[in-house]
Design an enzyme around this catalytic site. Sequence first.
Site, PDB file in Angstrom:
ATOM      1  N   GLU A 225       0.800  -1.225   0.000  1.00  0.00           N
ATOM      2  CA  GLU A 225       0.000   0.000   0.000  1.00  0.00           C
ATOM      3  C   GLU A 225       0.838   1.284   0.000  1.00  0.00           C
ATOM      4  O   GLU A 225       0.726   2.114   0.897  1.00  0.00           O
ATOM      5  CB  GLU A 225      -0.983  -0.016   1.176  1.00  0.00           C
ATOM      6  CG  GLU A 225      -1.940  -1.200   1.109  1.00  0.00           C
ATOM      7  CD  GLU A 225      -2.868  -1.312   2.308  1.00  0.00           C
ATOM      8  OE1 GLU A 225      -2.778  -0.483   3.231  1.00  0.00           O
ATOM      9  OE2 GLU A 225      -3.688  -2.246   2.316  1.00  0.00           O
ATOM     10  N   ASN A 266       1.935  -4.639  -3.377  1.00  0.00           N
ATOM     11  CA  ASN A 266       0.531  -4.987  -3.146  1.00  0.00           C
ATOM     12  C   ASN A 266      -0.251  -3.737  -2.765  1.00  0.00           C
ATOM     13  O   ASN A 266       0.207  -2.932  -1.947  1.00  0.00           O
ATOM     14  CB  ASN A 266       0.478  -6.015  -2.000  1.00  0.00           C
ATOM     15  CG  ASN A 266      -0.887  -6.625  -1.788  1.00  0.00           C
ATOM     16  OD1 ASN A 266      -1.504  -7.137  -2.701  1.00  0.00           O
ATOM     17  ND2 ASN A 266      -1.360  -6.587  -0.541  1.00  0.00           N
ATOM     18  N   HIS A 302     -10.750  -5.888  -2.502  1.00  0.00           N
ATOM     19  CA  HIS A 302     -11.799  -5.689  -1.493  1.00  0.00           C
ATOM     20  C   HIS A 302     -12.940  -4.926  -2.169  1.00  0.00           C
ATOM     21  O   HIS A 302     -12.894  -3.712  -2.306  1.00  0.00           O
ATOM     22  CB  HIS A 302     -11.249  -4.930  -0.287  1.00  0.00           C
ATOM     23  CG  HIS A 302     -10.200  -5.685   0.452  1.00  0.00           C
ATOM     24  ND1 HIS A 302     -10.495  -6.822   1.179  1.00  0.00           N
ATOM     25  CD2 HIS A 302      -8.875  -5.495   0.552  1.00  0.00           C
ATOM     26  CE1 HIS A 302      -9.377  -7.290   1.717  1.00  0.00           C
ATOM     27  NE2 HIS A 302      -8.382  -6.510   1.346  1.00  0.00           N
ATOM     28  N   GLU A 330      -6.361 -10.429  -1.881  1.00  0.00           N
ATOM     29  CA  GLU A 330      -7.137 -10.269  -0.641  1.00  0.00           C
ATOM     30  C   GLU A 330      -8.631 -10.188  -0.949  1.00  0.00           C
ATOM     31  O   GLU A 330      -9.360  -9.373  -0.392  1.00  0.00           O
ATOM     32  CB  GLU A 330      -6.689  -9.016   0.122  1.00  0.00           C
ATOM     33  CG  GLU A 330      -5.210  -8.987   0.451  1.00  0.00           C
ATOM     34  CD  GLU A 330      -4.797  -7.769   1.261  1.00  0.00           C
ATOM     35  OE1 GLU A 330      -5.677  -7.068   1.826  1.00  0.00           O
ATOM     36  OE2 GLU A 330      -3.580  -7.489   1.339  1.00  0.00           O
ATOM     37  N   ASP A 332     -12.462 -10.202  -1.219  1.00  0.00           N
ATOM     38  CA  ASP A 332     -13.762 -10.388  -0.576  1.00  0.00           C
ATOM     39  C   ASP A 332     -14.734  -9.407  -1.217  1.00  0.00           C
ATOM     40  O   ASP A 332     -14.323  -8.394  -1.792  1.00  0.00           O
ATOM     41  CB  ASP A 332     -13.726 -10.244   0.955  1.00  0.00           C
ATOM     42  CG  ASP A 332     -13.019  -8.997   1.451  1.00  0.00           C
ATOM     43  OD1 ASP A 332     -13.091  -7.943   0.780  1.00  0.00           O
ATOM     44  OD2 ASP A 332     -12.371  -9.057   2.506  1.00  0.00           O
TER      45      ASP A 332
END
Length: 411
Positions: A225, A266, A302, A330, A332
């Site tokens: 990030e 990432n 996300h 990651e 979801d």
Amino acid sequence: MKLSASFAALLALIPFAAAQQAAYGQCGGQGWTGATTCVAGYVCTYSNAYYSQCLPSSTTSTSSHPGTTATSSSSHASSSSATGSSSAPASTSTAKLNTVAKLAGKKYFGTATDNSELTDTAYVAILDDNTEFGQLTPANSMKWDAIEPTQGTFTFTNGDTIANLAKANGQLLRGHNCVWYNQLPSWVTATTWTAAQLSSIVSTHCGTLVGHYKGQVYSWDVINEPFNDDGTWRTDIFYNTLGTSYVSIALQAARAADPNAKLYINDYNLESSSAKATAMVNLVKSLQAAGVPIDGVGIQGHLIVGEVPSTFQSTLSEFTALGIEVAITELDIRMTLPSTPALLAQQKTDYQTVIAACKAVSGCVGVTVWDYTDKYSWVPSTFSGQGAACPWDANLVRKPAYDGIALGWTT
């Protein structure tokens, strides 16, 4: 992940304790009996059911995803209200998700996990099934505060637990992460370093961490990030002291420590064409031009039900056109609770869309969900009123989303 605004407001209502916890100290969690408020300038920040930490209040309300006041997606939280629905349609697929991912030409379909969850035998029984999950990511136990809580003292116990679990199960391991602005111990953030000093600290930390797991890790999130959503660099102790050079310092230390591990940067909100995605493309190009090792970009994923970007696949292709690989790291897809059959059906479609995008791009090597069950999803504690983001519900029952993943790999 940092504390949601609603949780911060709740903490503000708790009566002032006789003693306050110091900066970056523990301030909550199951069994915790110490101070639950923090010294001025810090707020007690939920990390998971077992641990809350005093983090700077100036960083706990920075927006990082649409519709939230949390600043990161890279932690775990436990919630018993993750689904918001006790009677929902279930999966009917007989496919095994890692099996069909590999049949589609990918290296893995995987999941994040965390040490506190490994006492849940029913959860672990599913986690251990390498036909479902061919890869594991430790959610917290390889982050800086866990690995090097005091300078020069490295603690690998929890990280080793997950690494050994992956090895025993024949699963790939993704290292997460070397350098991130969050979950840093106070000795890193509360000191004024010279550029030479911090360069050495970054190199030592990354080299020691990656070197400890040499030969065990398929890929590392070396940098996590680094960008704001507008494509500017995130200001933190690393950028403020070293400028952009901290990225190359960390990548070079990681390569020296394990020449065979894939090295990634990432980030979230890279799923569509945006200033942030463009900044990441330009960073990769600049690293390549300078001869700095970079093997991949992690696209966190996300997402929100009904809002999967139409340009997801083309964005993946834009990165792989640079000669690197990509992974969805990651994943979801959350919804506003309570969940309904209509929302679950849309979620199934959305999961299928994401997986199909990865399948269609040869350089997309795999997909990792950010834990497979709503029982341990970070979403409800971070996005007020939202949840049910994972392919298994809080009772470890497979949801229609599971079928969407299977269809994404097989159709």
